[in-house]
Design an enzyme around this catalytic site. Structure first.
Site, PDB file in Angstrom:
ATOM      1  N   ASP A 103       0.860  -1.179   0.000  1.00  0.00           N
ATOM      2  CA  ASP A 103       0.000   0.000   0.000  1.00  0.00           C
ATOM      3  C   ASP A 103       0.901   1.235   0.000  1.00  0.00           C
ATOM      4  OD1 ASP A 103       1.099   0.241   2.506  1.00  0.00           O
ATOM      5  OD2 ASP A 103      -0.786   0.185   3.597  1.00  0.00           O
ATOM      6  N   ASP A 127       1.401   4.724   2.308  1.00  0.00           N
ATOM      7  CA  ASP A 127       0.995   5.357   3.554  1.00  0.00           C
ATOM      8  C   ASP A 127       1.372   6.835   3.536  1.00  0.00           C
ATOM      9  OD1 ASP A 127       0.421   2.698   4.988  1.00  0.00           O
ATOM     10  OD2 ASP A 127       2.502   2.452   4.374  1.00  0.00           O
ATOM     11  N   ASP A 166      -3.352   4.621   2.538  1.00  0.00           N
ATOM     12  CA  ASP A 166      -3.714   4.997   3.906  1.00  0.00           C
ATOM     13  C   ASP A 166      -3.397   6.467   4.104  1.00  0.00           C
ATOM     14  OD1 ASP A 166      -4.433   2.408   4.510  1.00  0.00           O
ATOM     15  OD2 ASP A 166      -2.613   1.952   5.654  1.00  0.00           O
TER      16      ASP A 166
HETATM   17  N1  DCP Z   1       1.594   1.221  11.525  1.00  0.00           N
HETATM   18  C1  DCP Z   1       1.175   1.773  12.705  1.00  0.00           C
HETATM   19  N2  DCP Z   1      -0.135   1.682  13.080  1.00  0.00           N
HETATM   20  C2  DCP Z   1      -1.021   1.059  12.277  1.00  0.00           C
HETATM   21  C3  DCP Z   1      -0.617   0.498  11.060  1.00  0.00           C
HETATM   22  C4  DCP Z   1       0.716   0.603  10.710  1.00  0.00           C
HETATM   23  O1  DCP Z   1       1.971   2.335  13.424  1.00  0.00           O
HETATM   24  N3  DCP Z   1      -2.292   0.986  12.661  1.00  0.00           N
HETATM   25  C5  DCP Z   1       2.990   1.361  11.142  1.00  0.00           C
HETATM   26  C6  DCP Z   1       3.764   0.109  11.115  1.00  0.00           C
HETATM   27  C7  DCP Z   1       4.232  -0.046   9.713  1.00  0.00           C
HETATM   28  C8  DCP Z   1       3.911   1.260   9.033  1.00  0.00           C
HETATM   29  O2  DCP Z   1       2.999   1.923   9.873  1.00  0.00           O
HETATM   30  O3  DCP Z   1       5.601  -0.283   9.676  1.00  0.00           O
HETATM   31  C9  DCP Z   1       3.313   1.080   7.700  1.00  0.00           C
HETATM   32  O4  DCP Z   1       2.394   0.004   7.694  1.00  0.00           O
HETATM   33  P1  DCP Z   1       2.326  -1.011   6.480  1.00  0.00           P
HETATM   34  O5  DCP Z   1       1.494  -2.160   6.935  1.00  0.00           O
HETATM   35  O6  DCP Z   1       1.896  -0.302   5.263  1.00  0.00           O
HETATM   36  O7  DCP Z   1       3.823  -1.541   6.359  1.00  0.00           O
HETATM   37  P2  DCP Z   1       4.989  -1.124   5.379  1.00  0.00           P
HETATM   38  O8  DCP Z   1       4.669   0.143   4.658  1.00  0.00           O
HETATM   39  O9  DCP Z   1       6.200  -1.143   6.219  1.00  0.00           O
HETATM   40  O10 DCP Z   1       5.056  -2.334   4.391  1.00  0.00           O
HETATM   41  P3  DCP Z   1       4.311  -2.559   2.979  1.00  0.00           P
HETATM   42  O11 DCP Z   1       5.376  -2.407   1.967  1.00  0.00           O
HETATM   43  O12 DCP Z   1       3.791  -3.949   3.058  1.00  0.00           O
HETATM   44  O13 DCP Z   1       3.220  -1.547   2.834  1.00  0.00           O
HETATM   45 MG    MG Z   2       2.853   0.432   3.567  1.00  0.00          MG
END
Ligand code: DCP
Ligand code: MG
Length: 376
Positions: A205, A207, A300
């Site tokens: 995704d 963020d 997000d």
């Molecule tokens: N996070 C958070 N609270 C949430 C959801 C996520 O603090 N409710 C944080 C932890 C993750 C980061 O935000 O490291 C981003 O979430 P992702 O699930 O999108 O993870 P990544 O961006 O690191 O990986 P991807 O490449 O799968 O999107």
């Molecule tokens: Mg992400």
């Protein structure tokens, strides 16, 4: 003969926030295996074993060399018996029979498929598995199932969503988000977080963190952005969560708790002019007019008050394991509570303010770790 400065295993911290973990992973063979084991324990809701493998994976990702002998992991933290057994198997046989077993396991395979659908977690997977369902196709075909709005979108855009987001797509969406937000609040700060901020070139995704440094606040910003995208036909799905933040409330001690920011889990329609492929089968079947010229992308959006921006940025940049270890380090080594909103010193009974990530690390007595070194 000159010797390389010796790598001192006993000096490696058990906390990933005291290590540097770039995307250069010299131990992918091992860490991929551990991640399969961790995921299988997650599906079984065995948090202890899941974390043991995630910590081990994270530790090997930070090593500046490839592990080739058992001697290489001597003295390292996070290397429990289960972990060592798998490392030994991989060193000796080139692969692990235990990992192979998991990869062939009916339950693991079904859960892996189910959880790849947006809106489907372990609980729903469990339910479907107990009903005898095994594949995404079987779930799709079962018209008796009651799906949430999120899961319906998950199935509707399944192919696009599992295909992962590229850096180029993230940049394109970033422009759209910035332009829309700034049309309502010209001074707003829009920052890409998550994996892309850590230097990854693919993600599941995109963020974004949005804050307004000026005196002006706009509680309606997120709604305005979403409404405009709806009008423009760019919004395929959206779930707005209103803020549940309460001032003066102590930060959450739960390591994986959701934060309290106003946010939106959305699926955006990203137009991407396709090369002319009128000779290919699908376009013949569809007729040229129906060739899909867009891709569904998971986005997000998180809105943060400016005073909490640094904490939100640190939390949302991840990685997940890096965040877990920061909070664990704060609690166990500093008697402080850290979450995505604040840092609280339990001894002094005060909130520690920070205007930047550097200040948060300083409050915790940690050396600064750059975003691209947080791929734990
Ligand atoms: N996070 C958070 N609270 C949430 C959801 C996520 O603090 N409710 C944080 C932890 C993750 C980061 O935000 O490291 C981003 O979430 P992702 O699930 O999108 O993870 P990544 O961006 O690191 O990986 P991807 O490449 O799968 O999107
Ligand atoms: Mg992400």
């Amino acid at each position: 003969e000159l010797e390389m400065p010796a790598f001192i295993a006993t000096k490696v911290s058990q906390y990933s926030c005291q290590r540097k973990t770039t995307l250069d992973n010299y131990n992918k063979k091992f860490t991929d295996a551990f991640e399969v084991m961790a995921e299988n324990y997650e599906f079984k809701e065995n948090e202890i074993f899941c974390l043991e493998f995630l910590r081990a994976a994270s530790l090997l990702k930070s090593l500046p060399f490839s592990v080739t002998r058992m001697k290489d992991i001597q003295g390292l933290p996070c290397m429990g018996d289960q972990v060592r057994d798998i490392i030994e198997e991989i060193i000796e046989e080139g692969e692990s029979s235990r990992v192979k077993e998991v990869l062939n396991d009916e339950r693991y395979k079904a859960f892996k498929q189910f959880t790849s659908v947006f809106g489907v977690g372990v609980k729903t997977s469990e339910k479907w598995y107990r009903m005898g369902l095994r594949t995404v196709e079987e779930v799709k075909a079962d018209k008796t199932l009651k799906l949430s709005k999120m899961q319906k979108a998950g199935f509707l855009y399944y192919e696009d969503l599992v295909s992962c987001v590229s850096k180029a797509e993230a940049d394109a969406v970033s422009l759209i988000v910035k332009n829309t937000v700034c049309s309502f609040l010209p001074d707003a700060l829009v920052t890409i977080t998550g994996g892309f901020r850590r230097g990854k070139n693919i993600g599941h995704d995109i963020d974004f963190l949005i804050t307004n440094p000026g005196p002006r606040e706009d509680d309606e910003l997120l709604h305005k952005v979403i409404d405009l995208w709806k009008k423009q036909g760019l919004l395929l799905y959206c779930d707005i969560i209103e803020s549940t933040f309460v001032k003066e409330q102590l930060p959450s001690r739960k390591v994986d708790a959701m934060d309290h920011f106003q946010k939106c889990f959305a699926i955006l329609k990203l137009y991407q002019p396709r090369v002319d492929n009128s000779t290919c089968n699908t376009s013949k079947k569809l007729g040229m007019a129906e060739v899909k010229d867009w891709k569904a992308i998971r986005v997000d959006l998180v809105i943060t008050p400016f005073e909490q921006y640094a904490y939100a940025l640190l939390g949302w940049t991840g990685s997940r394991q890096f965040g877990r270890d920061l909070r664990r380090y704060a609690a166990h080594e500093r008697k402080m509570i850290l979450d995505n909103h604040a840092l609280y010193d339990r001894r002094k009974r005060i909130f520690l303010k920070s205007g930047s990530e550097e200040e948060i690390f300083a409050h915790l007595g940690l050396d600064y770790v750059q975003p691209w070194e947080r791929n734990a």
